[in-house]
Scaffold this active site. Structure first.
Site, PDB file in Angstrom:
ATOM      1  N   GLU A  28       0.885  -1.070  -0.026  1.00  0.00           N
ATOM      2  CA  GLU A  28       0.010  -0.059  -0.085  1.00  0.00           C
ATOM      3  C   GLU A  28       0.965   1.324   0.092  1.00  0.00           C
ATOM      4  O   GLU A  28       1.646   1.523   1.092  1.00  0.00           O
ATOM      5  CB  GLU A  28      -0.960   0.067   1.046  1.00  0.00           C
ATOM      6  N   GLN A  46      -3.395  15.967  -5.299  1.00  0.00           N
ATOM      7  CA  GLN A  46      -2.937  15.856  -6.751  1.00  0.00           C
ATOM      8  C   GLN A  46      -1.735  14.666  -6.571  1.00  0.00           C
ATOM      9  O   GLN A  46      -1.037  14.773  -5.626  1.00  0.00           O
ATOM     10  CB  GLN A  46      -2.185  17.158  -6.951  1.00  0.00           C
ATOM     11  N   ASN A  48       1.574  13.416  -8.875  1.00  0.00           N
ATOM     12  CA  ASN A  48       2.366  13.917  -9.885  1.00  0.00           C
ATOM     13  C   ASN A  48       3.375  12.435 -10.344  1.00  0.00           C
ATOM     14  O   ASN A  48       3.431  11.777  -9.465  1.00  0.00           O
ATOM     15  CB  ASN A  48       3.188  15.001  -9.588  1.00  0.00           C
ATOM     16  N   ARG A  59      16.105  17.905 -11.385  1.00  0.00           N
ATOM     17  CA  ARG A  59      14.719  18.388 -11.327  1.00  0.00           C
ATOM     18  C   ARG A  59      14.803  19.171  -9.997  1.00  0.00           C
ATOM     19  O   ARG A  59      14.866  18.556  -8.870  1.00  0.00           O
ATOM     20  CB  ARG A  59      13.759  17.627 -11.549  1.00  0.00           C
ATOM     21  N   HIS A  62      12.725  22.990  -6.103  1.00  0.00           N
ATOM     22  CA  HIS A  62      11.455  23.819  -6.309  1.00  0.00           C
ATOM     23  C   HIS A  62      10.689  23.832  -4.908  1.00  0.00           C
ATOM     24  O   HIS A  62      10.825  22.832  -4.206  1.00  0.00           O
ATOM     25  CB  HIS A  62      10.853  22.981  -7.251  1.00  0.00           C
ATOM     26  N   LYS A  72       4.993  17.084   0.402  1.00  0.00           N
ATOM     27  CA  LYS A  72       5.030  16.076  -0.850  1.00  0.00           C
ATOM     28  C   LYS A  72       5.519  14.764  -0.017  1.00  0.00           C
ATOM     29  O   LYS A  72       6.374  14.749   0.682  1.00  0.00           O
ATOM     30  CB  LYS A  72       6.259  16.502  -2.028  1.00  0.00           C
ATOM     31  N   HIS A 119      12.632  21.338  -2.785  1.00  0.00           N
ATOM     32  CA  HIS A 119      12.994  19.894  -3.041  1.00  0.00           C
ATOM     33  C   HIS A 119      13.387  19.500  -4.597  1.00  0.00           C
ATOM     34  O   HIS A 119      12.836  20.471  -5.477  1.00  0.00           O
ATOM     35  CB  HIS A 119      11.515  19.178  -3.038  1.00  0.00           C
ATOM     36  N   TYR A 132       4.675  11.544  -7.001  1.00  0.00           N
ATOM     37  CA  TYR A 132       4.444  11.957  -5.429  1.00  0.00           C
ATOM     38  C   TYR A 132       3.106  12.818  -5.518  1.00  0.00           C
ATOM     39  O   TYR A 132       2.708  13.208  -6.520  1.00  0.00           O
ATOM     40  CB  TYR A 132       5.603  12.895  -5.414  1.00  0.00           C
ATOM     41  N   LYS A 167      14.524  26.196 -17.164  1.00  0.00           N
ATOM     42  CA  LYS A 167      14.003  26.907 -15.818  1.00  0.00           C
ATOM     43  C   LYS A 167      14.843  26.823 -14.789  1.00  0.00           C
ATOM     44  O   LYS A 167      15.562  27.358 -13.988  1.00  0.00           O
ATOM     45  CB  LYS A 167      12.477  26.469 -15.553  1.00  0.00           C
ATOM     46  N   ASP A 168      15.340  25.620 -14.586  1.00  0.00           N
ATOM     47  CA  ASP A 168      16.125  25.003 -13.353  1.00  0.00           C
ATOM     48  C   ASP A 168      17.733  25.670 -13.342  1.00  0.00           C
ATOM     49  O   ASP A 168      18.267  25.657 -12.523  1.00  0.00           O
ATOM     50  CB  ASP A 168      16.194  23.607 -13.355  1.00  0.00           C
TER      51      ASP A 168
HETATM   52  C1  LIG Z   1       5.056  20.574 -11.147  1.00  0.00           C
HETATM   53  C2  LIG Z   1       4.173  20.707 -12.043  1.00  0.00           C
HETATM   54  C3  LIG Z   1       4.327  21.082 -13.430  1.00  0.00           C
HETATM   55  N1  LIG Z   1       3.395  21.120 -14.359  1.00  0.00           N
HETATM   56  C4  LIG Z   1       3.718  21.510 -15.627  1.00  0.00           C
HETATM   57  C5  LIG Z   1       4.427  22.720 -15.968  1.00  0.00           C
HETATM   58  C6  LIG Z   1       5.249  22.411 -17.244  1.00  0.00           C
HETATM   59  O1  LIG Z   1       4.699  22.758 -18.431  1.00  0.00           O
HETATM   60  C7  LIG Z   1       5.732  20.926 -17.000  1.00  0.00           C
HETATM   61  C8  LIG Z   1       7.136  20.485 -16.504  1.00  0.00           C
HETATM   62  O2  LIG Z   1       7.019  21.123 -15.131  1.00  0.00           O
HETATM   63  P1  LIG Z   1       8.368  21.163 -14.419  1.00  0.00           P
HETATM   64  O3  LIG Z   1       9.571  21.689 -15.507  1.00  0.00           O
HETATM   65  O4  LIG Z   1       8.312  22.356 -13.440  1.00  0.00           O
HETATM   66  O5  LIG Z   1       8.528  19.685 -13.725  1.00  0.00           O
HETATM   67  P2  LIG Z   1       9.617  19.270 -12.710  1.00  0.00           P
HETATM   68  O6  LIG Z   1      10.860  20.007 -12.898  1.00  0.00           O
HETATM   69  O7  LIG Z   1       9.473  17.833 -12.695  1.00  0.00           O
HETATM   70  O8  LIG Z   1       8.981  20.125 -11.437  1.00  0.00           O
HETATM   71  C9  LIG Z   1       8.822  19.264 -10.339  1.00  0.00           C
HETATM   72  O9  LIG Z   1      10.311  18.930  -9.767  1.00  0.00           O
HETATM   73  C10 LIG Z   1      10.499  18.839  -8.398  1.00  0.00           C
HETATM   74  C11 LIG Z   1      11.321  17.666  -7.989  1.00  0.00           C
HETATM   75  C12 LIG Z   1       9.524  19.194  -7.462  1.00  0.00           C
HETATM   76  O10 LIG Z   1       9.433  18.726  -6.296  1.00  0.00           O
HETATM   77  C13 LIG Z   1       8.196  19.916  -7.818  1.00  0.00           C
HETATM   78  O11 LIG Z   1       7.085  19.303  -7.499  1.00  0.00           O
HETATM   79  C14 LIG Z   1       8.201  20.116  -9.287  1.00  0.00           C
HETATM   80  O12 LIG Z   1       8.400  21.541  -9.494  1.00  0.00           O
HETATM   81  O13 LIG Z   1       4.474  20.365 -16.289  1.00  0.00           O
HETATM   82  C15 LIG Z   1       2.049  20.871 -14.077  1.00  0.00           C
HETATM   83  O14 LIG Z   1       1.155  20.987 -14.786  1.00  0.00           O
HETATM   84  N2  LIG Z   1       1.598  20.748 -12.719  1.00  0.00           N
HETATM   85  C16 LIG Z   1       2.640  20.315 -11.725  1.00  0.00           C
HETATM   86  O15 LIG Z   1       2.471  20.082 -10.557  1.00  0.00           O
END
Ligand SMILES: Cc1cn([C@H]2C[C@H](O)[C@@H](COP(=O)(O)OP(=O)(O)O[C@H]3O[C@H](C)C(=O)[C@H](O)[C@H]3O)O2)c(=O)[nH]c1=O
Length: 183
Positions: A28, A46, A48, A59, A62, A72, A119, A132, A167-168
Site C-alpha cells: 500500500e 494531486q 504527480n 529536477r 522547487h 510532498k 525539493h 509524488y 528553468k532550473d
Molecule cells: C510541477 C507541475 C508542473 N506542471 C507542468 C508545468 C510544465 O509545463 C511541466 C513541467 O514542469 P516542471 O519543469 O516544473 O517539472 P519538474 O521539473 O519535474 O518539477 C517538479 O520537480 C521537483 C522535483 C518538485 O519537487 C516539484 O514538485 C516540481 O516542480 O509540467 C504541471 O502542470 N503541474 C505540476 O504540478
C-alpha cells in the site's frame, strides 16, 4: 511500515510494508489513517509523475510560496534518485541546510517533504520515474526555484554536470530567492 525522522525537523523517510510472494510483491503506497498516525495528516489533492530518460537529470530545487506551499510524499516506481530537501523556513535553526536520501523502485522508500522545504532530485539511472502526492494544487504563479548548485547550500550531488531544464538552470540563489516561510 517503518518511519525514520530526518535530521531536518519534519522530514520523514517511510518504508512501507511489502507483501512478497511467488508472483512478486504488493504494498500500500499510501493509506490515509496509517499515514496520519505517523504524522502525515495531510489531505493530498494531486498525484504527480515524471519520467527522466537519462541518468544525471536534476529536477529542482522547487517549492511553492504560501498560501500554496506544498508538502510532498515522494516515491520512485522505476530507477533510482538522490532526493534532496533544503530547509528554507526563515528562523529555522537548520535554515539553508540540506539532506539527501536514495530512493529507488527496489528499496521502495518514500520521502515526506514538509512545507518550508525546497525539493529536488538527481536521477542515478536512465528511465527513472518519480511519483509524488502533494497537498496543494500546482500554482505556476507560486512556483519558485533555487539554484541546484547554490554554493551557500553546498549540496553534494552525484553529478557536477547535470541535465537541467532551462528553468532550473536560471533559478536564483537562496540569498535572493523570494520566499516567505515563517518558521
Ligand atoms: C510541477 C507541475 C508542473 N506542471 C507542468 C508545468 C510544465 O509545463 C511541466 C513541467 O514542469 P516542471 O519543469 O516544473 O517539472 P519538474 O521539473 O519535474 O518539477 C517538479 O520537480 C521537483 C522535483 C518538485 O519537487 C516539484 O514538485 C516540481 O516542480 O509540467 C504541471 O502542470 N503541474 C505540476 O504540478
Amino acid at each position: 511500515m517503518k518511519v525514520t525522522e530526518g535530521r531536518l525537523a519534519g522530514v520523514k523517510l517511510i518504508e512501507p510494508g511489502v507483501f512478497k510472494d511467488a508472483r512478486g510483491y504488493f504494498l500500500e503506497s499510501y493509506q490515509a489513517i496509517r499515514y496520519a498516525k505517523v504524522g502525515l495528516p495531510q489531505v493530498f489533492v494531486q498525484d504527480n509523475h515524471s519520467l527522466s530518460k537519462e541518468a544525471g537529470v536534476i529536477r529542482g530545487l522547487h517549492y511553492q510560496l504560501k498560501p500554496e506551499a506544498q508538502s510532498k510524499l515522494v516515491r520512485v516506481t522505476a530507477g533510482v534518485i538522490y532526493d534532496v530537501v533544503v530547509d528554507i523556513r526563515q528562523g529555522s535553526p537548520t535554515y539553508g541546510q540540506w539532506e539527501g536520501f536514495e530512493l529507488s523502485a527496489d528499496n521502495k522508500r518514500q520521502l515526506f517533504v514538509p512545507t518550508g522545504f525546497a525539493h529536488g532530485f538527481c536521477t542515478l539511472v536512465p528511465n527513472t520515474e518519480v511519483q509524488y502526492k502533494v497537498d496543494r494544487l500546482y500554482s505556476k504563479e507560486h512556483d519558485r526555484g533555487i539554484l541546484w548548485n547554490d554554493p551557500a547550500i553546498g549540496i553534494k550531488w552525484p553529478t557536477t554536470q547535470p541535465i537541467l531544464s532551462d528553468k532550473d538552470a536560471g533559478h536564483p540563489v537562496l540569498a535572493k530567492a523570494e520566499h516567505n516561510f515563517k518558521y
